[in-house]
Scaffold this motif. Structure first.
Motif, PDB file in Angstrom:
ATOM      1  N   GLU A   1     -13.328 -14.815  13.125  1.00  0.00           N
ATOM      2  CA  GLU A   1     -12.102 -15.590  13.368  1.00  0.00           C
ATOM      3  C   GLU A   1     -11.042 -14.759  14.071  1.00  0.00           C
ATOM      4  O   GLU A   1     -10.398 -15.219  15.000  1.00  0.00           O
ATOM      5  CB  GLU A   1     -11.544 -16.113  12.030  1.00  0.00           C
ATOM      6  CG  GLU A   1     -12.408 -17.189  11.401  1.00  0.00           C
ATOM      7  CD  GLU A   1     -11.779 -17.770  10.149  1.00  0.00           C
ATOM      8  OE1 GLU A   1     -10.787 -17.194   9.644  1.00  0.00           O
ATOM      9  OE2 GLU A   1     -12.260 -18.812   9.683  1.00  0.00           O
TER      10      GLU A   1
ATOM     11  N   ALA B   1     -13.580 -15.421   7.353  1.00  0.00           N
ATOM     12  CA  ALA B   1     -13.529 -16.326   6.184  1.00  0.00           C
ATOM     13  C   ALA B   1     -14.650 -16.004   5.193  1.00  0.00           C
ATOM     14  O   ALA B   1     -15.306 -16.890   4.657  1.00  0.00           O
ATOM     15  CB  ALA B   1     -13.610 -17.787   6.636  1.00  0.00           C
TER      16      ALA B   1
ATOM     17  N   LYS C   1     -15.843 -15.246   1.798  1.00  0.00           N
ATOM     18  CA  LYS C   1     -15.329 -15.428   0.437  1.00  0.00           C
ATOM     19  C   LYS C   1     -16.190 -14.695  -0.590  1.00  0.00           C
ATOM     20  O   LYS C   1     -15.729 -14.322  -1.654  1.00  0.00           O
ATOM     21  CB  LYS C   1     -15.279 -16.925   0.070  1.00  0.00           C
ATOM     22  CG  LYS C   1     -14.334 -17.725   0.953  1.00  0.00           C
ATOM     23  CD  LYS C   1     -12.890 -17.269   0.827  1.00  0.00           C
ATOM     24  CE  LYS C   1     -11.964 -18.067   1.729  1.00  0.00           C
ATOM     25  NZ  LYS C   1     -10.655 -17.443   1.886  1.00  0.00           N
TER      26      LYS C   1
ATOM     27  N   GLN D   1      -6.991 -14.338   3.978  1.00  0.00           N
ATOM     28  CA  GLN D   1      -8.022 -14.299   5.016  1.00  0.00           C
ATOM     29  C   GLN D   1      -9.422 -14.044   4.477  1.00  0.00           C
ATOM     30  O   GLN D   1     -10.386 -14.038   5.232  1.00  0.00           O
ATOM     31  CB  GLN D   1      -7.698 -13.187   6.026  1.00  0.00           C
ATOM     32  CG  GLN D   1      -6.344 -13.352   6.694  1.00  0.00           C
ATOM     33  CD  GLN D   1      -6.056 -12.207   7.644  1.00  0.00           C
ATOM     34  OE1 GLN D   1      -6.351 -12.294   8.836  1.00  0.00           O
ATOM     35  NE2 GLN D   1      -5.506 -11.120   7.131  1.00  0.00           N
ATOM     36  N   GLY D   2      -9.537 -13.817   3.167  1.00  0.00           N
ATOM     37  CA  GLY D   2     -10.843 -13.451   2.603  1.00  0.00           C
ATOM     38  C   GLY D   2     -11.098 -11.971   2.829  1.00  0.00           C
ATOM     39  O   GLY D   2     -10.170 -11.160   2.850  1.00  0.00           O
TER      40      GLY D   2
END
Length: 596
Positions: free
Chosen positions: A234, A260, A262, A203-204
């Motif tokens: 999200e 998300a 990253k 899921q980051g």
């Protein structure tokens, strides 16, 4: 439904995690099948060592005796002095705190430190005396201690046994009645404080937040105010303590979201999160930046693992923002990182997590602290690595960091504590009796003298009864020198250290003797030297492995034997000039043990 946000704070091993277990059990957060000891301590390291390392949250539902429904957001915090940063972050998300005191040990140094942290955050404190089921429990004395030292009336203290569950129902009632609910301004522009974050491979970045204003929902476009990074939420959820999905989080609530993310650097702990459209303009006051106290080099055993270590440090920093790192190079060890930690336990935990969670093999150099170097020509340089110290003819003097240490101990160990502190160049500032048999000392000590084994020595000399807390109290000029270790005439930068001149001679002898036993024999003599500047203060030689070149001589002229020995001697000299000595990892660990 009423909201209550509270932390559990205590000295290490006062039963904080056990009380958290009982609260989870009595509010039905976990079923009997799911329940286990130290339920909120999710890391293997926490279970093995019996300590809390990371603050954990849980959302509990409670129906009071008057029939009112409450939602409690519980944050279980660490108790060791090295993790006080975790405690300060947790307290910024709460309106109240349970202060746990062990009935058999009374008030400890970290208890007092946590009280000051709670008072700085204007929290309502509920004092809880734990372990009242033990045969040597002295409830009256400890209650009087809390009243005299902390200033909380005896009537407000709740006696409990977290192990058996006795009195825990009174704690739940006190949380509902005494701790104020958060201000719930749901219509203001949303502002959330980022309390913690960690990296999930699927899921980051997962962000743990406390909502202060407005509300955030799934699909909202959000902005991190310090990094200006923008994302779309999200998933949102709360820990019960299992992750449970929710549609939105409103003011006063504690929960998590994924978006998300990253780039781990985008989610800086202490940042304020708002929405992109019509968001807040003023960030929330964050919490005090953790200042690294101890520095050490981390190097991969296999040089190919450098990139892997860089990635692992980035992900771990996201989960624990109280340590930082920067690249460095060593002639002996190659490419690695200079890392800053809050203390020695913190350093050990980080190394162990890197090795376990990211499958790395690491070499750790001897820990050091930050020195302030005043130059001849004016100007000040901060040095966290002895190899970066300017040459002696450039510097005017060196200042070292000092700490103010608070030690709480039974009276009978007065002599042992004073002797230990004197050996470590400490000076007594204050002493007071908390009770007729317990003393609180205040000492000023050089940080360099306590980073290695001071805490262990204190515990062993007082049979585990003394407790210690400390805080930075500035820099002082000291008679410090840089001690270099030379192997075969070449300085080994990783083994350099900054030490007080009075201790340098003995330390130099110790390290040279230890290195002699650890460096394997070569085909040539290896000289190991300890030096201060150009002056050699100690030397030892690792004798060469020698082939018996006279074995083939069965008599004959002595000149023939001498010729063979001279030839061997020339070969050894040539070998020494071009030969290189490989230093095993044990030699670097010897630097730590030389203090013992």
């Amino acid at each position: 439904m009423e909201l209550r946000n509270f932390s559990i704070i205590a000295h290490i091993d006062h039963g904080k995690s056990t009380l958290a277990d009982r609260l989870l059990e009595m509010t039905g957060a976990l079923s009997d099948r799911e329940m286990k000891d130290q339920a909120l301590d999710t890391m293997d390291l926490e279970r093995e060592r019996g300590i809390t390392i990371k603050a954990q949250t849980a959302r509990l539902k409670y129906k009071s005796k008057e029939g009112l429904d409450y939602v409690f957001n519980l944050i279980d915090t660490p108790g060791h002095v090295d993790f006080s940063y975790e405690v300060s972050r947790s307290l910024s998300a709460c309106e109240g705190a349970l202060l746990i005191v062990d009935v058999t040990q009374g008030i400890e140094a970290q208890t007092l430190a946590n009280v000051h942290l709670a008072l700085e955050n204007d929290l309502v404190m509920i004092p809880v005396i734990n372990k009242i089921d033990l045969p040597n429990a002295d409830l009256e004395t400890v209650a009087k201690q809390i009243e005299d030292v902390i200033g909380i009336p005896k009537e407000e203290i709740i006696p409990v046994s977290a192990k058996s569950g006795e009195g825990v129902d009174l704690v739940l009632e006190a949380i509902a009645k005494r701790i104020p609910g958060p201000k719930r301004n749901l219509n203001d522009p949303p502002r959330a404080l980022l309390l913690d974050s960690w990296y999930d491979p699927y899921q980051g970045v997962v962000a743990l937040i406390r909502m202060f204003d407005g509300k955030l929902a799934r699909k909202d476009a959000i902005r991190f105010m310090s990094s200006a990074a923008k994302y779309e939420i999200e998933q949102m959820g709360v820990f019960t303590p299992k992750p449970t999905q929710v549609k939105l989080l409103g003011a006063g609530e504690v929960g998590f979201f994924t978006a998300a993310i990253k780039e781990v650097s985008d989610a800086a702990i202490g940042d304020t999160i708002t929405v992109v459209k019509n968001g807040a303009t003023e960030p929330l006051p964050g919490f005090k930046e953790a200042k690294a106290m101890v520095f050490s080099g981390l190097y991969p055993v296999e040089s190919d693992d450098y990139e892997k270590l860089l990635d692992a440090l980035g992900k771990l920093r996201l989960n624990d923002s109280s340590f930082h790192f920067e690249p460095e190079t060593s002639l002996a060890l190659g490419f690695g990182f200079r890392c800053g930690f809050l203390g020695l336990l913190h350093m050990g935990i980080i190394q162990e997590r890197l090795e376990r969670e990211f499958n790395l093999e690491l070499i750790t150099t001897a820990p050091t602290v930050v020195y302030r170097v005043v130059l001849n020509k004016g100007g000040v340089v901060e040095v966290d690595n002895p190899s970066k110290l300017p040459s002696p003819n450039e510097l005017d003097h060196i200042e070292e960091p000092f700490i103010e240490a608070t030690i709480v101990s039974p009276e009978e160990y007065y002599g042992a504590i004073m002797s230990l502190v004197k050996k470590r160049r400490g000076e007594q500032k204050h002493m007071e009796y908390l009770t007729t048999s317990r003393i609180k000392f205040t000492f000023h000590l050089p940080l360099n003298e306590i980073v290695l084994d001071f805490f262990d020595k204190l515990k062993s000399s007082t049979r585990g009864y003394a407790s210690m807390d400390y805080e930075h109290c500035g820099y002082r000029e000291s008679n410090l020198v840089k001690l270099d270790v030379l192997v075969n005439g070449n300085p080994v930068d990783t083994l350099s250290t900054i030490i007080h001149r009075d201790k340098s001679m003995q330390f130099g002898k110790d390290i040279v003797l230890r290195m002699k036993n650890l460096i394997p024999r070569q085909m040539f003599d290896v000289a190991i030297q300890a030096a201060i500047g150009s002056k050699i203060i100690s030397r030892s030689d690792v004798r060469a492995l020698r082939k018996n070149v006279l074995a083939k001589c069965y008599g004959g002229d002595v000149t023939r034997k001498r010729k063979l020995l001279e030839k061997q001697k020339e070969g050894k000299k040539r070998m020494k000039s071009v030969g290189q000595v490989e230093i095993p990892q044990e030699a670097f660990l010897a630097m730590l043990k030389a203090h013992e």
